[in-house]
Design an enzyme around this catalytic site. Sequence first.
Site, PDB file in Angstrom:
ATOM      1  N   CYS A  60       7.447 -43.811  23.471  1.00 17.66           N
ATOM      2  CA  CYS A  60       6.110 -43.887  22.828  1.00 17.66           C
ATOM      3  C   CYS A  60       6.066 -45.151  21.887  1.00 17.66           C
ATOM      4  O   CYS A  60       6.819 -45.873  21.690  1.00 17.66           O
ATOM      5  CB  CYS A  60       6.362 -42.661  21.705  1.00 17.66           C
ATOM      6  SG  CYS A  60       6.383 -41.181  22.640  1.00 17.66           S
TER       7      CYS A  60
ATOM      8  N   HIS B 236       1.929 -42.887  17.899  1.00 17.19           N
ATOM      9  CA  HIS B 236       2.032 -41.953  16.737  1.00 17.19           C
ATOM     10  C   HIS B 236       2.714 -42.809  15.467  1.00 17.19           C
ATOM     11  O   HIS B 236       3.243 -44.153  15.544  1.00 17.19           O
ATOM     12  CB  HIS B 236       2.951 -40.994  17.190  1.00 17.19           C
ATOM     13  CG  HIS B 236       4.490 -41.443  17.344  1.00 17.19           C
ATOM     14  ND1 HIS B 236       5.384 -41.386  16.232  1.00 17.19           N
ATOM     15  CD2 HIS B 236       5.012 -41.688  18.588  1.00 17.19           C
ATOM     16  CE1 HIS B 236       6.577 -41.636  16.664  1.00 17.19           C
ATOM     17  NE2 HIS B 236       6.613 -41.572  17.956  1.00 17.19           N
TER      18      HIS B 236
END
Length: 314
Positions: free
Chosen positions: A207, A191
């Site tokens: 992440c 992301h």
Amino acid sequence: MKARLIFSLLLSVSSAATALTLPTPDRAGDSLIGNPPQDAKYVAATHEDTLIDIAVNFRLGQDEIVLANPTVDRWLPGAGTKVKIPNSFLLPDAPRQGIVINLPEMRIYFYPDATRVVTYAIGIGRVDWKTPMGKTQIQGKTENPSWSPPPSIIAEHLADGDVLDPYYPPGPDNPLGLFAFRLGIPGYLIHSTNKVNGVGMRVSHGCIRMYPADIEQFFPMVKVGTQVNIVNQPIKVGWYHDTLYLEAYPEMEETPTSFEQRLHSALDIIERANGGKMPVIKGSILKAALEKQSGTPIALYQRPTSNIAAVAPK
């Protein structure tokens, strides 16, 4: 030559530059992309610059630019100081398809087709929130995602006196940014981030973070179902024409090795890259490359060329 010239021109653009879109190696068996290492790019720091400012400007990772410039002060390079901008990379030892992420390098490689490689700096998970390794795929993609932090992250922030909202709506203040890919590994995303100084560092909860402008370019190129291969390769070895290069990074903190272990690993990789035969290399060059771990390709060996001189008749 034309593709290399285009690459050089792209790098000459400052903060408006897009991520590196490079031609795949032009010889079978080669692994180096970008400019040959002897054509390294440098920029002059201004009085106000930090190395981190320059990294963000050229969309490099924070650790990446520090490794490439070990004698330059991270916070005060000084006006006029030459700063090396990494512009050549050895491809990870993995199938050249889909997305390949090399964790120690903190860099992502995307193969949109057989002729191009797109590469970006990334941020990854902290030691206590490791980014998982292995093969997975892009399970989904979301533009303008919302985010509901899981209880574990809420509790961690609360212990530090930071209260997270239970829900973050889409928008620029959302920690996921404006674009997100969902991996097949539950709970993990690629992301955007609004904390760009963390790109190229181990700062996330597992992440993979990208510069906003990079993922904006990346997002439309990647299809749901694209293969993702997450690897741990602190030592990469590969050819550029007749020269064999080694590129070394610090190991992941959770998998430390001794110098002797790194040396044995490097020798095994070099032997494989040379068709199962150990080439004659200078031990001092290999030792320095493994100790400095600069993240830049270092020439180890050059194939001998058979030049037959013409002899004039007497």
